[in-house]
Design a protein around this motif. Structure first.
Motif: not given
Length: 585
Positions: A453-458
């Motif tokens: 969740v800290d790296r991608f739009e999810v």
């Protein structure tokens, strides 16, 4: 028959042996023999042994490896680092005479060989992983510096001693005023000549139109040329009368074959050193063997390599030698010269045997300074101080382990360095695995993929926490997982489902299983269902042997997408069964 081939690889490659293979192996053997003769003499002196012992250690070991080894191009024999470790181990015994020293060297080789064979039978080839690459690189670099420094006394023609860099340099400085000028001239000239032949002779010969293979043979014969020239100069000008130390009388003939005499007290004193020599020798050897095998799309069997190296060391012990292993420089030369099978090593052994029978009288006037130059040029190629900078840029913990290994080896000694290296490698592994990488994941919109969740739009459901754990679970990190899960639940109120996503989990040991059981019970008390997803088959097989799955408050999902679809819909429509159960309690 397959079982025999596993333990006797010669049965595999010998059946396809032909004239072309024989020719290539013979050419490689000639080149390696030329290189090995001066190296064998030099490394014996480095180990504190008479020069002929180096020749003895280059006959039976090579034949034994040809029978039991799996690498097609590894060249076994005396090597610098193991020779230094041998000198360190034997030097601490305070032996009275050369005969006892030689006997102790044979015992050291026999103990080392026996340990290696036993480890091979128990399939402990993975022990090569005990030493991380930065640690072994640091150890070899530091050992190379110590070895080069230890040979300066022969270049200067003085007496000096010491088992670490500080002691060696201090001793050299104290005796520097005793420098023998003719010895210094020979040593510096030989060193310069060998550096020149290593780097510049082959390109020069190629410019004259010489065939590449012939130019390579001549370039590799540089040490032999240095030996011949300096021995002749010493004889012609009677330099031994000027204080130039020479090899002296080297016995002619093959050694007597016999097992070293058993001395319980001596063998007990040598055991730890033999074990360290076994580890270092195997790691160095298998690293070279794997690198060269990969270039030809071949493979080696690390556990069988243990047996091959063990048999080589037993062969060395039986023939009056000292511990041996696969050498980097010789193996590369063997590979480049076109060796196709371990038979090249056996042919090299024949060449060394011939030299032992007929050429040793020619070595009487060989200056020890020339052998020292041979060692210095060989070991300095192993020194890689640039690795410190590269490792610092990539990984600070690896850099610290590498630096500590270098400093301890230089300032205390090789045994302290290798013990520190093994300890630091294990400590780094435990430190890294005690806090495995993990990530809270969510669904990438419109796909079945789940990412951090800290790296991608999810897409993310507040009532569902999915934690992906990126390492196997065992006793070192089991408590970390518990604490991580409890922190996440405490931070996020209203959670109904907790999913442990396990795509990288290859093992759950008994300690980790107890932690999973504790997590399951604690989450049940919180009213949160505990689920697993993407559990691998072997891990599921282990879990089925316990009561964990029967007591699991949630489900085991084949995929994280299946878990998302099931739990996301449930959280939208009704309270989870775990939350209801917690309320009713």
């Amino acid at each position: 028959m397959n079982t025999l081939k596993n333990y006797f690889p010669i049965l595999d490659w010998a059946k396809s042996y032909n004239k072309l293979t024989l020719t290539n192996d013979l050419i490689a053997a000639v080149i390696v023999t030329i290189m090995l003769i001066p190296q064998s003499l030099a490394y014996a002196l480095l180990a504190g042994l008479p020069p002929e012992v180096g020749l003895y250690a280059s006959i039976l070991p090579l034949i034994a490896y040809a029978i039991f080894g799996t690498s097609r191009t590894l060249a076994v024999g005396p090597v610098a680092v193991v020779s230094l470790m041998t000198a360190t181990a034997l030097g601490s015994l305070g032996l009275a005479n050369t005969t006892d020293y030689i006997a102790a060297a044979g015992a050291l080789a026999l103990i080392s060989g026996t340990l290696l064979i036993l480890m091979g039978f128990f399939k402990l080839g993975a022990m090569a992983n005990l030493l991380s690459h930065p640690v072994i690189s640091g150890f070899i670099t530091a050992s190379g510096l110590i070895i080069a420094a230890s040979q300066l006394k022969h270049i200067l023609g003085i007496n000096a001693s010491g088992h670490n860099l500080y002691d060696i340099l201090s001793s050299i400085i104290i005796h520097l005023e005793d420098t023998n000028i003719p010895t210094l001239i020979i040593g510096v000239s030989a060193t310069a000549f060998l550096f020149w032949t290593r780097k510049s002779l082959k390109p020069l010969l190629l410019k004259t139109g010489m065939n590449s293979k012939l130019a390579d043979v001549i370039a590799k014969a540089g040490p032999v040329l240095a030996v011949a020239a300096t021995a002749f100069a010493t004889y012609y000008y009677r330099l031994e009368l000027e204080g130039v130390k020479v090899v002296g009388i080297v016995p002619t003939g093959l050694p007597e074959f016999a097992l070293p005499h058993f001395d319980a007290e001596l063998w007990q004193q040598l055991f730890i050193s033999a074990m360290l020599i076994s580890i270092v020798g195997f790691v160095e050897s298998v690293s070279v063997a794997q690198t060269l095998a990969a270039k030809r799309r071949q493979r080696i069997d690390p556990s069988q390599e243990l047996i091959g190296l063990g048999a080589s060391n037993v062969g060395s012990a039986v023939s009056g030698g000292f511990p041996v292993t696969g050498g980097f420089s010789r193996s590369v030369v063997n590979f480049d010269a076109g060796a196709e099978t371990p038979a090249a090593g056996a042919f090299t052994a024949v060449g060394i045997a011939v030299a032992t029978l007929f050429l040793t009288p020619l070595l009487f006037f060989l200056p020890k300074a020339t052998l020292a130059a041979t060692i210095i040029v060989a070991v300095l190629s192993l020194v890689d101080l640039g690795a410190l900078k590269r490792t610092w840029s990539y990984s600070k913990p690896d850099f610290m382990a590498m630096l500590a290994t270098i400093l301890l080896t230089l300032l205390v000694g090789v045994e302290a360095g290798i013990i520190a290296g093994v300890t630091l490698s294990i400590a780094l592994f435990l430190q890294r695995t005690s806090k495995p990488h993990d990530a809270i994941v969510g669904r990438i919109p419109g796909t079945e993929h789940f990412r951090n969740v800290d790296r991608f739009e999810v897409e993310y459901d507040e009532k569902i926490i999915t934690l992906r754990i990126d390492m196997s679970l065992y006793f070192v990190n089991a408590r970390y997982l518990e604490d991580r899960v409890y922190d996440l639940i405490a931070q996020q109120k209203g959670v109904q489902h907790f999913v442990l996503m396990c795509p990288a989990v290859n093992l759950i040991d008994a300690s980790a299983l107890e932690s999973l059981e504790a997590i399951n019970q604690r989450l049940k008390d919180f009213g949160v269902c505990f689920h697993l997803s993407e559990v691998k088959g072997p891990v599921m097989d282990q879990l089925k042997k316990s009561h964990f799955l029967n007591e699991l408050t949630g489900q085991v999902f084949l995929s994280q997408y299946q878990a998302w679809c099931t739990l996301h819909n449930e959280s939208d429509t009704r309270m989870s069964k775990c939350a209801k159960a917690a309320l009713s309690d």
